[in-house]
Structures are given as C-alpha cells and as structure tokens.
Scaffold this motif. Structure first.
Motif, PDB file in Angstrom:
ATOM      1  N   GLU A 187       1.684   5.635   4.535  1.00 29.39           N
ATOM      2  CA  GLU A 187       1.289   5.749   3.142  1.00 29.39           C
ATOM      3  C   GLU A 187       1.448   7.202   2.682  1.00 29.39           C
ATOM      4  OE1 GLU A 187      -2.388   3.674   2.326  1.00 29.39           O
ATOM      5  OE2 GLU A 187      -2.603   4.837   0.488  1.00 29.39           O
TER       6      GLU A 187
ATOM      7  N   GLY B 180       0.757   4.108  -2.912  1.00 26.95           N
ATOM      8  CA  GLY B 180       0.634   5.544  -2.682  1.00 26.95           C
ATOM      9  C   GLY B 180       1.644   6.324  -3.493  1.00 26.95           C
ATOM     10  N   ARG B 181       2.886   5.833  -3.473  1.00 23.80           N
ATOM     11  CA  ARG B 181       3.931   6.529  -4.233  1.00 23.80           C
ATOM     12  C   ARG B 181       3.620   6.528  -5.717  1.00 23.80           C
ATOM     13  NH1 ARG B 181       9.843   4.547  -2.339  1.00 23.80           N
ATOM     14  NH2 ARG B 181       9.103   3.366  -0.542  1.00 23.80           N
TER      15      ARG B 181
ATOM     16  N   GLU C  65       0.788   6.216  -7.168  1.00 27.10           N
ATOM     17  CA  GLU C  65      -0.369   7.036  -7.480  1.00 27.10           C
ATOM     18  C   GLU C  65       0.041   8.497  -7.602  1.00 27.10           C
ATOM     19  OE1 GLU C  65      -3.222   7.482  -4.415  1.00 27.10           O
ATOM     20  OE2 GLU C  65      -4.861   7.937  -5.775  1.00 27.10           O
ATOM     21  N   SER C  66       0.863   8.950  -6.643  1.00 23.37           N
ATOM     22  CA  SER C  66       1.251  10.356  -6.661  1.00 23.37           C
ATOM     23  C   SER C  66       2.160  10.648  -7.848  1.00 23.37           C
ATOM     24  CB  SER C  66       1.908  10.746  -5.344  1.00 23.37           C
ATOM     25  OG  SER C  66       3.300  10.857  -5.483  1.00 23.37           O
ATOM     26  N   ARG C  67       2.751   9.617  -8.434  1.00 24.83           N
ATOM     27  CA  ARG C  67       3.541   9.817  -9.640  1.00 24.83           C
ATOM     28  C   ARG C  67       2.695   9.700 -10.895  1.00 24.83           C
ATOM     29  NH1 ARG C  67       9.703   7.744  -9.230  1.00 24.83           N
ATOM     30  NH2 ARG C  67      10.140   8.704  -7.239  1.00 24.83           N
ATOM     31  N   GLY C  68       1.435   9.338 -10.702  1.00 20.75           N
ATOM     32  CA  GLY C  68       0.547   9.303 -11.854  1.00 20.75           C
ATOM     33  C   GLY C  68       0.656   8.048 -12.683  1.00 20.75           C
TER      34      GLY C  68
ATOM     35  N   MET D 238       6.692   7.409 -17.838  1.00 24.27           N
ATOM     36  CA  MET D 238       5.468   7.405 -18.626  1.00 24.27           C
ATOM     37  C   MET D 238       5.786   7.215 -20.098  1.00 24.27           C
ATOM     38  SD  MET D 238       2.817   9.783 -16.723  1.00 24.27           S
ATOM     39  CE  MET D 238       1.659   8.567 -17.289  1.00 24.27           C
TER      40      MET D 238
ATOM     41  N   ARG E  22       4.011   9.089  -0.197  1.00 22.67           N
ATOM     42  CA  ARG E  22       3.613  10.027  -1.238  1.00 22.67           C
ATOM     43  C   ARG E  22       4.430  11.304  -1.162  1.00 22.67           C
ATOM     44  NH1 ARG E  22      -2.872  10.581  -1.547  1.00 22.67           N
ATOM     45  NH2 ARG E  22      -3.303   8.856  -0.140  1.00 22.67           N
TER      46      ARG E  22
ATOM     47  N   ASP F  12       9.476  11.147 -13.198  1.00 16.09           N
ATOM     48  CA  ASP F  12       8.088  11.316 -13.619  1.00 16.09           C
ATOM     49  C   ASP F  12       7.909  11.013 -15.099  1.00 16.09           C
ATOM     50  OD1 ASP F  12       6.124  12.002 -11.712  1.00 16.09           O
ATOM     51  OD2 ASP F  12       7.181  13.875 -11.333  1.00 16.09           O
TER      52      ASP F  12
ATOM     53  N   ARG G  53      -6.361   5.385  -8.176  1.00 14.49           N
ATOM     54  CA  ARG G  53      -6.901   4.589  -7.080  1.00 14.49           C
ATOM     55  C   ARG G  53      -8.189   5.243  -6.606  1.00 14.49           C
ATOM     56  NH1 ARG G  53      -3.849   2.373  -1.925  1.00 14.49           N
ATOM     57  NH2 ARG G  53      -2.708   4.302  -1.852  1.00 14.49           N
TER      58      ARG G  53
ATOM     59  N   SER H 156       7.975  10.852  -2.384  1.00 12.27           N
ATOM     60  CA  SER H 156       8.118  10.778  -3.838  1.00 12.27           C
ATOM     61  C   SER H 156       7.874  12.142  -4.471  1.00 12.27           C
ATOM     62  CB  SER H 156       7.188   9.727  -4.405  1.00 12.27           C
ATOM     63  OG  SER H 156       6.074  10.300  -5.026  1.00 12.27           O
TER      64      SER H 156
ATOM     65  N   ARG I 278       0.826  -1.205   0.000  1.00 12.08           N
ATOM     66  CA  ARG I 278       0.000   0.000   0.000  1.00 12.08           C
ATOM     67  C   ARG I 278       0.863   1.258   0.000  1.00 12.08           C
ATOM     68  NH1 ARG I 278      -5.253   0.042   0.903  1.00 12.08           N
ATOM     69  NH2 ARG I 278      -5.168   2.026   1.979  1.00 12.08           N
ATOM     70  N   GLU I 279       1.991   1.183   0.692  1.00 10.68           N
ATOM     71  CA  GLU I 279       2.888   2.331   0.703  1.00 10.68           C
ATOM     72  C   GLU I 279       3.411   2.593  -0.713  1.00 10.68           C
ATOM     73  OE1 GLU I 279       5.682   2.202   3.970  1.00 10.68           O
ATOM     74  OE2 GLU I 279       6.929   3.676   2.932  1.00 10.68           O
TER      75      GLU I 279
END
Lengths: 226, 226
Positions: free
Chosen positions: B52, A55-56, A58-61, A163, B56, A159, A65, B59, A51-52
DNA sequence: TCAGGGTTTTTTGTTGACAATAATAGGGTC
DNA sequence: GACCCTATTATTGTCAACAAAAAACCCTGA
C-alpha cells in the motif's frame, strides 16, 4: 458507465483506473462514504488490490481515509475550486512557455489541427458542452506534455486535471464561452508557433484567469452550487 | 537516522513514512532496485501494508514499479532537477503572493523570528550545510502553508520538496551562499509584512531562480555529478 | 423520556499462504 | 564459441481468513 478500459497490467491498476474514472464522472459522488466490500463487489475486485488503489487515490487527494472509519470521496468547495485555478494559472503558464521553446514543429502542427477539429465540434454540436470540455482538456493536455517537463506534466495531468474534471462533468466550465475560449487557444498556439515563450505564458495565464473569473461569476449568481 | 518518528496511525502509514525518509536521506539510493521481502525485513513490516505504501510512493513519483519486476528508487537527472526548480519558481511565487494576502500578523512575526534563528545558526554552525538546508526548508514550508491554499501546500510539501530534499542531503543546495539566501529571505518576508503580494511573488521567483542558476553553475563546473 | 454505559455488529487493518509471471541459468544446437 | 530455447527459481501479484477497532444498538437507570 466507465468500464475497466484497456486491460490494466495489474488488478491494482485496474482498481485505480476504475475508481478514478468513477470519481471523475461523479458515479461516486463527492462526500459519499463508501465501504471497501461495497467497492469490491461493485468493481469485481478483492480487497488487496483495492486497498493499494485507495492508497494511491488518497495520496492524490481524490479521497480521504480515516483509520478504521472508511473512505470518502473528497468534496471540493467552491473556494477550493477557485484556488485550483490559481495553481493552474501559474503551472500552465510555465507549461506554455516551455512548450513554445521545446515543442517540435510537427507537434505544433498537430496542435493546430486539434483546434480546427474543436472548431468543427463547436459548430456541429452546438451546446454539447461535454465534448467542448473534452476538446479543452485535449488542448491543455498537449501543451502539458509538450513542455518536455516530466514532473510538470505529471502534476498537471495526474493531479490537477482530475480534480478539475470532477467538476467539468457537472458544470461544463467553458459553457457559454466556447468561441471565446477557442480564440484564446488559437492565440496561444500562434505564440507557440512563433516560439515566443513569454507571450505564450502571458496568454495562457490570462486564459485560465478568464475561466476562473467565469466560474466565480457563476457561483456569485447562484447558478453553480458546490 | 530518521526513525519511524511519531507513532503512525496504521502500519501502512508507518511503512510510508519509513520509506519516504529512507529515500530522502539516501538510505535507499536512487536507482537502487530492492525487493519487497528485503524491505519487509528491513523495516519490520508485512507485505500488505508495504505494498500500500509502495503504491502511494509510486504515485508521488519517488519510485517506479514495473509489474513482476520489482521497485526501484527514482533517479533524477541533473536536467530533471533543474526542471523541478522551474516548477518551484512559479508555484512558490504564487505561494508567496497568497501568503502576503492571507497570513496572520502572528504568523508573519513567527516567520521573522524563524529568520532570526536562521541567522544565528549560520553564524554559529559555519559550514554546517545540513542545518542551513533545514532552515531553508523551514522558511519555504511556512510560506507554503501560509498561502492558505490547501492544494498548493500539498503539492509543494508532499511532492516537490521531497524530491528536492533528496538532493539537498548530498549537495546542500544553498551552500556557498547562506548569507545571500538569508538576505533574500528577509526581503521576501518584508514584502509579505507590507502585504505586497506582487512584490513577494517577484522576489520569491527571483530567489528560486538564483538557487537554480547556482546549481546549474555547479553542474557545469563538474562539482556536482548526478 | 433521556442519558449513560456496555455489548453487539460491522468494517477496517493485518497476516500468511497460494498462484502467476518474469528474470535467470543451464543445456543443446548451429 | 555464440546463440537460442527450455526449465528452474525467485519475486511479485492475488486471495481469503483472522484480529482489532470503531460505530451502532440496546438495555438499564434516573
């Protein structure tokens, strides 16, 4: 199969690395919805560190979630991929300019050696688009770090490139124009070696713009469906 | 005192918001080392969601974390702050250009109304640097989203602005040149209204460059020690 | 047969306890 | 008195069980 690679410092780091490479290589396809327990069993993790890492990511896109609804790998549309190249154009232009001002002579020599190696790779592995893409990545990586602008390098390497690489693996961006791309790379390095930041920025912007147009053309031709 | 704001969807989101605002407002000072249990008790959280959120934030570069050694709020040096402005220059230049091409007439009208409001704020709250900074943030925020470039907006709003705002709170960037900044804003909006992307980019780059030089000057004068 | 509602089931979010590691302090030796 | 080694302590990393929410399913009624 992207393994855990070099021993990560912590389980969460390991999870992060695994998932990131899995997403970039396409092992986890864009748009794929995937449960946490599934991921745990697949990568031998427990849900805490996982989960940690989620989170990372997700914040990097790299994934989205929705609460109580699971995670899903982002799917970048063709239009969004082109937008990414617009960003790369200005950011890597800046990186090239700052690299011209700040790279050491030694780093520039290494950069030139890198291009020589790329040239050999292109001649040998004719059509091996994968290695060409890796060489391209190597070049841009060196310039990003050579800018001595920590945040710029972080944004590019942490980032954007991930992608972009997501699509490199299936469309091999520079395929069809490896010699052309190499010549553009040489010109950029030349400008950097001459400490001409303005020129380096101009050439880098034009280089990335050309890559963008190349992708745009492929999309219009219908060769590339995203 | 920035509270938990609108009810977060999940505890981790809440933790993320709390910590982010705490860092931006300086409630958690740069360089400060802080334990997890301390943070838990301070923000009424448990360690799961907290960790979590920490992932974020790490990052995003707002804090650094060494395994088994705790977390510490990142401290940006003066040189690094100036580098941030170099990045802003090219990225917001792009945002302005794309905003000129893509903003709706309605959004442009709102943008102009925003500037009118800023003008009133400057006249009324003479010296209230805080509100001026917020107005400035509002302006740049609108242009970033107006670019219709999701990733660009995400990088600006989610990454750069938070780091810049960290310092806004204690040095009030545009202080000393509010009228000048407003005039520059007006010119940019004018270019956007005329759909002149090239000019909008040029003006925005010059605007941010001026802000950077202003900070540089303050640092040289020793007014601003970071 | 289709629609609606309620129930079941699956999946996520959260919590507290346990284990491992690094910082720290104390004692011993040179 | 300074330095190094060891033991303690505090803090982080990890895990597995629990609670809550949403999705899926089935059953009932029209």
């Amino acid at each position: 199969m992207a393994e855990a690679t070099l021993q990560s410092q912590t389980r969460a780091d390991e999870a992060f690395d695994c998932l990131q490479t899995a997403i970039v290589t396409g092992e986890l396809a864009p748009g794929e919805k995937i449960g946490e327990v599934e991921l745990c069993s697949r990568f031998n993790l427990t849900r805490g560190p996982l989960r940690e890492a989620l989170g990372r990511l997700e914040s990097r896109g790299l994934l989205v979630r929705r609460p109580h609804a699971g995670v899903k790998v982002v799917s970048v549309s063709a239009a969004e991929l082109l937008e990414l190249y617009r960003i790369r154009e200005v950011m890597e232009g800046l990186a090239a300019r700052q690299a011209a001002e700040r790279m050491t002579d030694e780093e520039i020599a290494e950069l030139q050696a890198t291009l020589d190696s790329h040239e050999r790779m292109i001649e040998q592995a004719q059509g091996q688009a994968y290695y060409q893409a890796e060489g391209d990545y190597d070049f841009h990586h060196r310039i990003a770090t050579g800018s001595r602008n920590a945040k710029l390098a972080q944004m590019l390497l942490g980032d954007l490139y991930y992608m972009v690489r997501m699509y490199r693996y299936r469309l091999s961006t520079s395929a069809g124009r490896p010699h052309l791309a190499l010549r553009e790379h040489r010109r950029i390095v030349e400008a950097i070696a001459q400490r001409d930041g303005e020129l380096a920025e101009f050439l880098m912007k034009r280089h990335i713009n050309a890559a963008r147009i190349n992708i745009e053309k492929k999309i219009e031709e219908g060769v590339l469906t995203i």
